[in-house]
Design an enzyme around this catalytic site. Structure first.
Site, PDB file in Angstrom:
ATOM      1  N   ASP A 197      55.006  53.155  18.110  1.00  0.00           N
ATOM      2  CA  ASP A 197      55.308  54.347  18.906  1.00  0.00           C
ATOM      3  C   ASP A 197      56.643  54.984  18.580  1.00  0.00           C
ATOM      4  OD1 ASP A 197      56.604  52.050  20.065  1.00  0.00           O
ATOM      5  OD2 ASP A 197      57.006  53.258  21.858  1.00  0.00           O
TER       6      ASP A 197
ATOM      7  N   ASP B  79      52.764  47.189  17.030  1.00  0.00           N
ATOM      8  CA  ASP B  79      53.975  47.013  17.834  1.00  0.00           C
ATOM      9  C   ASP B  79      53.518  46.620  19.235  1.00  0.00           C
ATOM     10  OD1 ASP B  79      56.747  47.384  18.728  1.00  0.00           O
ATOM     11  OD2 ASP B  79      55.902  49.149  19.736  1.00  0.00           O
ATOM     12  N   ARG B  80      54.372  45.944  19.987  1.00  0.00           N
ATOM     13  CA  ARG B  80      53.945  45.502  21.312  1.00  0.00           C
ATOM     14  C   ARG B  80      54.321  46.503  22.407  1.00  0.00           C
ATOM     15  NH1 ARG B  80      56.346  40.298  24.470  1.00  0.00           N
ATOM     16  NH2 ARG B  80      57.686  41.962  25.312  1.00  0.00           N
ATOM     17  N   ASP B  81      55.613  46.611  22.713  1.00  0.00           N
ATOM     18  CA  ASP B  81      56.075  47.402  23.856  1.00  0.00           C
ATOM     19  C   ASP B  81      56.027  48.894  23.534  1.00  0.00           C
ATOM     20  OD1 ASP B  81      56.741  45.012  25.271  1.00  0.00           O
ATOM     21  OD2 ASP B  81      58.507  44.844  23.998  1.00  0.00           O
TER      22      ASP B  81
ATOM     23  N   CYS C 145      64.593  41.153   9.556  1.00  0.00           N
ATOM     24  CA  CYS C 145      63.317  41.167  10.263  1.00  0.00           C
ATOM     25  C   CYS C 145      63.233  42.257  11.325  1.00  0.00           C
ATOM     26  CB  CYS C 145      63.030  39.808  10.903  1.00  0.00           C
ATOM     27  SG  CYS C 145      64.326  39.177  11.991  1.00  0.00           S
ATOM     28  N   ARG C 146      64.360  42.743  11.812  1.00  0.00           N
ATOM     29  CA  ARG C 146      64.308  43.755  12.864  1.00  0.00           C
ATOM     30  C   ARG C 146      63.828  45.083  12.279  1.00  0.00           C
ATOM     31  NH1 ARG C 146      66.221  45.133  17.902  1.00  0.00           N
ATOM     32  NH2 ARG C 146      66.795  47.328  18.144  1.00  0.00           N
TER      33      ARG C 146
ATOM     34  N   ASN D 118      60.204  43.911  17.982  1.00  0.00           N
ATOM     35  CA  ASN D 118      61.634  43.652  18.136  1.00  0.00           C
ATOM     36  C   ASN D 118      61.902  43.162  19.563  1.00  0.00           C
ATOM     37  OD1 ASN D 118      62.117  44.587  15.568  1.00  0.00           O
ATOM     38  ND2 ASN D 118      62.893  46.591  16.204  1.00  0.00           N
ATOM     39  N   GLN D 119      62.595  42.050  19.692  1.00  0.00           N
ATOM     40  CA  GLN D 119      62.920  41.491  21.012  1.00  0.00           C
ATOM     41  C   GLN D 119      64.403  41.144  21.062  1.00  0.00           C
ATOM     42  OE1 GLN D 119      60.928  41.391  23.641  1.00  0.00           O
ATOM     43  NE2 GLN D 119      59.228  42.284  22.464  1.00  0.00           N
TER      44      GLN D 119
ATOM     45  N   CYS E 242      69.958  41.658  10.311  1.00  0.00           N
ATOM     46  CA  CYS E 242      68.886  40.774   9.841  1.00  0.00           C
ATOM     47  C   CYS E 242      67.864  41.574   9.040  1.00  0.00           C
ATOM     48  CB  CYS E 242      68.196  40.093  11.025  1.00  0.00           C
ATOM     49  SG  CYS E 242      67.250  41.236  12.049  1.00  0.00           S
TER      50      CYS E 242
ATOM     51  N   TYR F 278      63.124  44.906  28.092  1.00  0.00           N
ATOM     52  CA  TYR F 278      63.500  43.492  28.170  1.00  0.00           C
ATOM     53  C   TYR F 278      62.655  42.729  29.185  1.00  0.00           C
ATOM     54  CZ  TYR F 278      67.474  45.721  25.918  1.00  0.00           C
ATOM     55  OH  TYR F 278      68.256  46.492  25.099  1.00  0.00           O
TER      56      TYR F 278
END
Length: 498
Positions: free
Chosen positions: A448, A334-336, A421-422, A377-378, A419, A345
């Site tokens: 996380d 995961d990124r954030d 993909c989320r 997720n973005q 969706c 955001y």
């Protein structure tokens, strides 16, 4: 649900014909319904997907019941997991009785085993195969109907996937749990396990289990059978019969007639004793007798051959270590909140700050040759708070700080768009696995929050939670695998291999 007690049901199958009946009976129970019913399609080379109304179906990798059950229990989240054979018949009160059994358990009980009834023909004596199946009624820790605490399964990493066949993986798990101070209690509920049709070669195929016995002995010592309540077996007699037959052939080839006759007589007597023990209790039908005589000729050398194969595998190398899940071929991040500090955001690369130990964790994976990807997720894109260009700019800054991360995949949709993909949906994980050319079950996702772990489970991958202050306590409790920091998560994945 009665009080706070909930359970999920996991069914591993290679014979999906009876699944509709079994799953249907779960939906009509007098007692509480399971939170989720998951079927693991473990067929080899099945071209068509398995569809079962009332159950989630996951595709296994045909590695055997241990791996299939692990895939199932890691996918669900209730505190109790009930494992059922695909061909059992449930009474209408099974779920009510299961809950009663669980509620009656002592504090240190890891599981509850249901009673298994095997119906045998009333109009004739049972066949050899029917008698073998009837042994399930007395088998200790058989997962034909077994409920385990999910947190205990997490603690011991579930079933040992080095056992590719049924039966010994049950005994191994039971021995590991009881050695750790847990108990497995007999419940009052009951299921019916019919004798399924089997080819005449079934007794020959079952000899492959002798290879698993070699691993059991290496893991649990010479007296593992007594502690597991397993029958002693006939391997010593099979070895004597096979040795006499082989030595007799050698004596014949060397022209030693007397020795050949004596050894041949020994081989014949041993084979006749084996055939007689199998024929005497069964129906005196000529076809059955012929099958038992033929298979009795072949069983001793097959049993010994499989045991030798197992001994060579598990004795020539180092002593096998306790079971740990195998090292993943790919790790997804995961990124954030995982790789970088969570700035809601964020579209500004200047605000990117790596999480503690992120650089060391990623570098270690690269040194180990593990493939990498990022799944994120973005939803800010859907909310018009950031753009796709902003996301790419932040991703580029992450790679400038941490190095190449492999494919970057993100979901631009809002939570209410439905969706696939989320996260916690599996779409991003499955897409990353395809791009990395790695099966999903050989991937791990480090994140996380609970949605990361749930997305991994939905795709059949492993999920490791690295909590932050925003991680909910319930998400931490539900995570099958977790670590205090990223380096710890990587160490867990790399060093925990079997």
């Amino acid at each position: 649900m009665i009080g706070d007690l909930t359970f999920d049901v996991v069914i591993a199958t290679t014979r999906p014909g009876a699944l509709d009946r079994l799953v249907g009976s779960l939906s009509t129970q007098v007692g509480p319904a399971p939170d989720r019913v998951v079927a693991i399609d473990d067929r080899v080379g099945a071209a068509e997907p398995l569809l079962v109304e009332g159950a989630e179906v996951l595709r296994g990798d045909a590695s055997g019941p241990a791996a299939a059950r692990n895939l199932g229990w890691r996918h669900v989240g209730a505190p109790w997991v009930a494992f059922l054979d695909d061909d059992v018949v449930l009474p209408a009160t099974w779920s009510r009785d299961l809950v009663a059994d669980i509620e009656a358990l002592p504090p240190r009980a890891a599981g509850s085993q249901g009673r298994i009834a095997v119906p045998l023909p009333a109009h004739r004596r049972p066949t050899d195969w029917e008698r073998q199946t009837a042994g399930l009624a007395y088998a200790r820790w058989a997962t034909a109907d077994m409920a385990y605490r999910r947190d205990v399964l997490m603690a011991v990493h579930g079933f040992d996937e080095r056992f590719p066949r049924a039966y010994r993986e049950d005994s191994d798990l039971g021995l590991r749990l009881t050695a750790a101070g847990w108990s497995i209690e007999a419940g009052r509920r009951e299921v019916v396990h019919p004798v399924r049709p089997a080819p005449w070669t079934v007794s020959l195929r079952r000899q492959a289990g002798n290879a698993d016995d070699a691993l059991m002995r290496r893991l649990h010592g010479r007296r593992w059978r007594a502690r597991a309540g397993a029958p002693r077996g006939r391997l010593a007699r099979h070895a004597a019969i096979a040795a006499a037959g082989l030595a007799g052939l050698c004596a014949t080839a060397l022209g030693c007639r007397r020795a050949a006759v004596a050894l041949g007589a020994t081989w014949l007597a041993g084979t006749a004793e084996l055939a007689g023990r199998r024929i005497a209790p069964g129906p005196p039908r000529p076809s059955e007798v012929a099958t038992l005589v033929l298979t009795s000729l072949l069983i001793p050398p097959l049993a010994v051959g499989h045991r030798v194969r197992g001994e060579l595998r598990w004795r020539l190398g180092r002593r096998p270590s306790p079971w740990r899940p195998p090292r993943p071929e790919a790790v997804l991040f995961d990124r954030d909140g995982t790789l970088i500090e969570d700035v809601p955001y964020n579209g500004d690369p200047r605000r990117v700050r790596p999480r503690p130990s992120a650089l060391a964790a990623v570098a270690r994976l690269r040194r180990a040759g593990v493939r990498l990807a990022v799944v994120s997720n973005q939803s800010g894109i859907a909310r018009a708070l950031i753009t796709d260009v902003d996301v790419r700019a932040v991703n580029e800054r992450v790679e400038a700080l941490l190095g190449p991360m492999g494919p970057w995949l993100w979901c631009p949709h809002a939570a209410d768009e439905g969706c696939g993909c989320r996260k916690p949906a599996p779409g991003l994980v499955l897409d990353a696995a395809r791009r990395l050319h790695v099966p999903p079950e050989r991937c791990a996702l480090i994140g996380d929050i609970g949605a990361d772990v749930e997305a991994a489970a939905a795709a059949g991958a492993r999920g490791v939670l690295v909590p932050t202050p925003r991680t909910l306590p319930a998400e931490i409790a539900a995570a099958p695998e977790r670590a205090d920091h990223l380096v710890g998560a990587v160490s867990h994945l790399l060093e925990g291999s079997a």
